[in-house]
Scaffold this motif. Sequence first.
Motif, mmCIF file in Angstrom:
data_model
loop_
_atom_site.group_PDB
_atom_site.id
_atom_site.type_symbol
_atom_site.label_atom_id
_atom_site.label_comp_id
_atom_site.label_asym_id
_atom_site.label_seq_id
_atom_site.Cartn_x
_atom_site.Cartn_y
_atom_site.Cartn_z
ATOM 1 N N ARG A 1 44.320 -23.667 85.067
ATOM 2 C CA ARG A 1 45.603 -23.702 85.781
ATOM 3 C C ARG A 1 45.380 -23.660 87.286
ATOM 4 O O ARG A 1 46.055 -24.350 88.046
ATOM 5 N N TRP A 2 44.445 -22.804 87.710
ATOM 6 C CA TRP A 2 44.126 -22.797 89.140
ATOM 7 C C TRP A 2 43.635 -24.173 89.580
ATOM 8 O O TRP A 2 44.069 -24.698 90.617
ATOM 9 N N TYR A 3 42.734 -24.767 88.804
ATOM 10 C CA TYR A 3 42.161 -26.059 89.167
ATOM 11 C C TYR A 3 43.255 -27.126 89.277
ATOM 12 O O TYR A 3 43.175 -28.022 90.119
ATOM 13 N N SER A 4 44.285 -27.005 88.456
ATOM 14 C CA SER A 4 45.370 -27.993 88.485
ATOM 15 C C SER A 4 46.233 -27.851 89.729
ATOM 16 O O SER A 4 47.038 -28.731 90.017
ATOM 17 N N THR A 5 46.075 -26.747 90.496
ATOM 18 C CA THR A 5 46.831 -26.604 91.740
ATOM 19 C C THR A 5 46.135 -27.246 92.928
ATOM 20 O O THR A 5 46.756 -27.446 93.976
ATOM 21 N N VAL A 6 44.822 -27.558 92.804
ATOM 22 C CA VAL A 6 44.072 -28.121 93.934
ATOM 23 C C VAL A 6 43.512 -29.504 93.614
ATOM 24 O O VAL A 6 42.738 -30.051 94.402
ATOM 25 N N SER A 7 43.884 -30.079 92.481
ATOM 26 C CA SER A 7 43.372 -31.392 92.095
ATOM 27 C C SER A 7 44.427 -32.121 91.286
ATOM 28 O O SER A 7 45.516 -31.591 91.021
#
Length: 447
Positions: free
Chosen positions: A93-99
């Motif tokens: 989920r974190w990764y989906s906020t920056v990519s």
Amino acid sequence: MTSARETIRSFVGSGDPFDRPSEEVRALQLEAARECFGEHRERIPLLRRRADETGVKEIRAEGDIVPLLFSHTSYKSYPLSYITSGHWDRLLRWYSTVSVVETGEVDVDGVTDIDDWIGRLDAAGHRLYITSGTSGKVSFLNSTAADRDLLGRIMANLTCWPDPLPPERVRRGYILAPASGPMRSIDGFRMHADLFVKEGELRLLTEDSLRVSELMHSGLLRKKMVDGTATPQEVKEFENASGEREGVMQAALDGLLDDIAEHRREPLFIAGMNNQQWALIQGLRARGVPDGEFHPDSLVLAGGGNKNQVLPADYMKQFGDFFGGVRRVRSYGMTELQGSCPSCEKGNYHIPPWVLPLVLDEPGERLLNEDEGVVEGRFAFLDLSLEGRWGGLISGDRVKVDFSACACGRTGPTVLPDVSRYGDLGGDDKITCAATLDSYVRGMIQA
């Protein structure tokens, strides 16, 4: 109708992409920046949040991009506990906020460790690249198949620019790196080998893959030792593991050194980061190999600068003296950039048209770009070619950028050779979006 971004990407195979009228390129870049912002704002929540907070609704001028730039720390702003405690869904989920990755694209059920998590992303078509893990955390940078395809075309068309090397597989090859792993340097070395090394003639430092879990664990232990918080058992564990690893790597390097010394008068391909290349040069000199003994059709790739000043001040001159008249890739770049800025005949680094340079003051707040002349400041940029993430980034590099025509006859802009470091922006830096992470990203991941 062809978009501005597509037009800029097409320059890769158009002969000399660095010799185009500056006014024409800057106008095209600004239009491409508008397209890039429009596309990525819809898919990257952190960029959308930055735009909402700063009131940037569209890009009308280069200055509008500055408030939207990320720091490289944005790409390692995840809580480390997500990895140490195995919260792989939260890390995604974190990764989906920056990519541009959507959580539904990646299956994280049953993930065992960070390497497995990275593999799941790769299987879903998202190649993840990491940067240094010396502090225990690494940056996670997303790239798509289109990004990797463009990187391959850059290498096929521009290796050794301004006198590009034809992609002919006529060399015996050596890569001073693991066989595989989520680092752009490793992928780049392997792509180059596919272009320039004879079939079946590639030798690797190790057939093992780079393990991010081991890299991060080592970084955490190193940080605890520096902080004085490591236990005696942890110090012993670190020293034992480091000694064992160094012994294995030295034995592997010795084997490559013997082979290189034996075949040095044949066309060779030698790729490795600067510290590995330095170890190689020292090892070959110890074997009696003098300067300038290599076949002129050899190709040598190096990179990584002189982080932590572990190399002598004149290491670049020593590289040149030792390898003599071989083909060498000379460029300025970083993992966050697609490709790099290659050096021309006059030694200046030409910024490719798919990268919009943004020279900032030291705090990273004010744009210093000019139409002509040399500007000194913190290097930032918007990589207009990237599909997998927002390409706007502020670096820690102190540069001089010349916006006038280069002495080689090509138009600017160029990064002049004397690159140094400001260091990273501080923890209270607005570019790192610390408040944004606390109030938005973390709340989103933990929801």
